[in-house]
Motif scaffolding. Structure first.
Motif, mmCIF file in Angstrom:
data_model
loop_
_atom_site.group_PDB
_atom_site.id
_atom_site.type_symbol
_atom_site.label_atom_id
_atom_site.label_comp_id
_atom_site.label_asym_id
_atom_site.label_seq_id
_atom_site.Cartn_x
_atom_site.Cartn_y
_atom_site.Cartn_z
ATOM 1 N N LEU A 102 34.143 63.792 19.443
ATOM 2 C CA LEU A 102 33.759 62.594 20.099
ATOM 3 C C LEU A 102 33.751 61.296 19.611
ATOM 4 N N THR A 103 33.831 61.571 18.003
ATOM 5 C CA THR A 103 33.834 60.163 17.387
ATOM 6 C C THR A 103 34.881 60.040 16.744
ATOM 7 N N GLY A 104 35.882 61.123 16.622
ATOM 8 C CA GLY A 104 37.202 60.920 15.617
ATOM 9 C C GLY A 104 36.994 60.878 14.333
ATOM 10 N N THR A 105 35.650 61.338 13.672
ATOM 11 C CA THR A 105 35.289 61.228 12.574
ATOM 12 C C THR A 105 36.395 62.379 11.794
ATOM 13 N N ARG A 106 36.927 62.164 10.705
ATOM 14 C CA ARG A 106 37.960 63.151 10.041
ATOM 15 C C ARG A 106 37.690 63.080 8.571
ATOM 16 N N GLY A 107 38.047 64.007 7.776
ATOM 17 C CA GLY A 107 37.814 64.431 6.350
ATOM 18 C C GLY A 107 36.499 65.182 6.127
ATOM 19 N N ARG A 108 36.502 65.997 5.161
ATOM 20 C CA ARG A 108 35.324 66.724 4.955
ATOM 21 C C ARG A 108 33.985 66.011 4.450
ATOM 22 N N LEU B 172 29.997 60.072 28.422
ATOM 23 C CA LEU B 172 29.346 59.052 29.461
ATOM 24 C C LEU B 172 27.877 59.674 29.782
ATOM 25 N N ILE B 173 28.015 60.929 29.929
ATOM 26 C CA ILE B 173 26.751 61.967 30.185
ATOM 27 C C ILE B 173 26.636 62.837 29.052
ATOM 28 N N GLY B 174 25.401 62.991 28.444
ATOM 29 C CA GLY B 174 25.122 64.066 27.276
ATOM 30 C C GLY B 174 24.081 65.079 28.103
ATOM 31 N N GLN C 43 16.398 73.656 20.803
ATOM 32 C CA GLN C 43 16.206 72.587 21.675
ATOM 33 C C GLN C 43 16.714 71.259 20.848
ATOM 34 N N ARG C 44 16.208 71.135 19.544
ATOM 35 C CA ARG C 44 16.899 70.052 18.864
ATOM 36 C C ARG C 44 18.112 70.035 18.681
ATOM 37 N N ALA C 45 18.779 71.384 18.553
ATOM 38 C CA ALA C 45 20.188 71.487 18.071
ATOM 39 C C ALA C 45 20.819 71.162 19.336
ATOM 40 N N ALA C 46 20.297 71.353 20.543
ATOM 41 C CA ALA C 46 21.382 70.994 21.706
ATOM 42 C C ALA C 46 20.975 69.439 22.124
ATOM 43 N N THR C 47 19.637 68.770 21.621
ATOM 44 C CA THR C 47 19.798 67.636 21.880
ATOM 45 C C THR C 47 20.545 66.623 21.071
ATOM 46 N N ALA C 48 20.855 67.159 19.730
ATOM 47 C CA ALA C 48 21.518 66.570 18.725
ATOM 48 C C ALA C 48 23.004 66.469 19.308
ATOM 49 N N LEU C 49 23.577 67.801 19.950
ATOM 50 C CA LEU C 49 24.748 67.716 20.573
ATOM 51 C C LEU C 49 25.003 66.880 21.491
ATOM 52 N N ALA C 50 23.943 66.746 22.373
ATOM 53 C CA ALA C 50 24.000 65.807 23.664
ATOM 54 C C ALA C 50 23.989 64.394 23.444
ATOM 55 N N LEU C 51 23.351 63.848 22.069
ATOM 56 C CA LEU C 51 23.382 62.790 21.623
ATOM 57 C C LEU C 51 24.455 62.167 20.847
ATOM 58 N N VAL C 52 25.495 62.934 20.425
ATOM 59 C CA VAL C 52 26.753 62.668 19.665
ATOM 60 C C VAL C 52 27.572 61.601 20.124
ATOM 61 N N GLY C 53 27.879 61.750 21.296
ATOM 62 C CA GLY C 53 28.712 60.801 22.206
ATOM 63 C C GLY C 53 28.176 59.436 22.337
ATOM 64 N N ASP C 54 26.760 59.151 22.224
ATOM 65 C CA ASP C 54 26.157 57.999 22.300
ATOM 66 C C ASP C 54 26.248 57.707 23.989
ATOM 67 N N ALA C 55 26.026 58.901 24.959
ATOM 68 C CA ALA C 55 26.446 58.597 26.240
ATOM 69 C C ALA C 55 25.167 57.677 26.857
ATOM 70 N N PRO C 56 25.478 56.948 27.654
ATOM 71 C CA PRO C 56 24.712 56.031 28.378
ATOM 72 C C PRO C 56 23.707 56.783 29.226
ATOM 73 N N LEU C 57 23.934 58.171 29.863
ATOM 74 C CA LEU C 57 23.012 58.835 30.610
ATOM 75 C C LEU C 57 23.045 60.116 29.951
ATOM 76 N N LEU C 58 21.372 60.435 29.733
ATOM 77 C CA LEU C 58 21.281 61.801 29.328
ATOM 78 C C LEU C 58 20.867 62.423 30.655
#
Ligand code: ATP
Ligand code: SF4
Ligand code: MG
Length: 303
Positions: A106-112, A77-79, A146-161
């Motif tokens: 956060l997304t449940g993606t499985r498999g290499r 909910l919060i990235g 900074q971009r790596a941290a932003t990528a991590l923050a965006l993974v969960g598609d949170a409505p609030l950054l």
């Protein structure tokens, strides 16, 4: 705390942030910006107390238990876009490893193969180059960290950054680039962004609205264009902040912010304020976006 005393680090903070909107929270060091952010994330120290509510959808963040905060709030909910991203990342792990873990959690993606694709997609969303994914944090420039941290923050598609000082330590070009990237994620994702910053130029560039904090209270809430441009800020403290900028009057606000443990009666800014009168010994409520007994009026806003 035995032998200690309580201080009110944040008091009467009322604001909202809509989808697709960026609110910049600004104010001098120690005014309570990070305490407010920590309260939203449930990351206050164990001896801290909160009151009131902070609604994100149907959830009251201040009332949520640790399990809810860990499972549904942080990341989902919060990235969080952290201050000092290089320090936030684990030094012995690559960016790919960080992203893989976060994507899986956060997304449940499985498999290499699926994970690999999802990690590369997550990196691409924050313009992190795929050929740098196997680098460790110390091998990244400030901008790429900074971009790596932003990528991590965006993974969960949170409505609030929530970005707490996302541009500290970056040079001007990188500041501009970072805030433009954050803005893009608000515009394209219809997310809300709460950005906490000392950097007024960054706030001007990114924000739709500005909240100015002084001694734990929001003293002005304003449209960013009006605040930074015409007619300008209405609160004497906000005006002082802008006038202190090198490309404006370059005149610092006299005095120092008060200790939160020994605030003056009434308006906490009074000892530093050239508009103070006897009326200011009573606490000014936040009304119509301003907490001041003698705000600047339209006729003196250009003075
Ligand atoms: N764990 C704590 N215990 C006691 N006081 C604290 C604690 N955390 C913060 N404070 C106090 O709360 C006040 C607000 O701190 P906060 O970190 O929110 O400031 P800030 O506005 O984020 O400042 P900066 O711009 O320097 O990051 C400060 O006076 C600080 O000393
Ligand atoms: S309430 Fe009074 S002291 Fe406080 S900012 Fe306004 S004019 Fe200054
Ligand atoms: Mg802070």
């Amino acid at each position: 705390m035995p032998g200690g005393r309580r201080i009110a680090a944040v008091t009467d903070a009322h604001f909202d942030v809509a989808a697709g909107e960026c609110l910049a929270l600004i104010g001098e060091s120690g005014c309570g910006k990070s305490v407010l952010a920590s309260a939203l994330l449930g990351l206050l120290p164990a001896n801290a107390r909160t009151a009131g509510e902070a609604r994100l959808g149907d959830l009251d963040l201040l009332a949520a238990d640790e399990r809810t905060l860990a499972r549904t709030v942080r990341g989902r909910l919060i990235g969080l876009v952290p201050q000092s991203p290089a320090a936030h990342l684990t030094p012995v792990r690559t960016v790919r490893s960080h992203l893989r873990e976060t994507v899986a959690a956060l997304t449940g993606t499985r498999g290499r193969a699926a994970l690999r694709a999802a990690v590369e997609a997550a990196a691409a969303r924050a313009a992190f180059p795929a050929d740098h994914l196997d680098r460790h944090p110390h091998q990244l420039s400030g901008g790429l960290a900074q971009r790596a941290a932003t990528a991590l923050a965006l993974v969960g598609d949170a409505p609030l950054l929530l970005a707490d000082e996302p541009t500290t330590g970056l040079d001007r070009d990188l500041v501009d680039h970072t805030v433009d990237e954050l803005r893009r994620h608000v515009d394209t994702g219809r997310r809300s962004l709460l950005v906490i910053t000392h950097d007024l130029a960054a706030a001007e560039r990114i924000a739709d609205r500005v909240a100015v904090m002084y001694a734990g209270r929001i003293v002005e809430l304003a449209d960013a264009k009006a605040f930074f441009g015409t007619p300008g800020p209405r609160h004497p403290y906000s005006r002082g902040l802008l006038q202190a900028l090198p490309d404006r009057a370059f005149a610092p606000i006299p005095g120092m912010p008060p200790e939160l443990g020994s605030l003056p009666e009434g308006c906490a800014f009074a000892p530093r304020c050239d508009r103070a009168t006897d009326a200011c010994t009573a606490l000014p409520p936040l009304a119509d976006g301003i907490a001041c007994h003698h705000p600047r009026l339209p006729e003196d806003l250009r003075a």
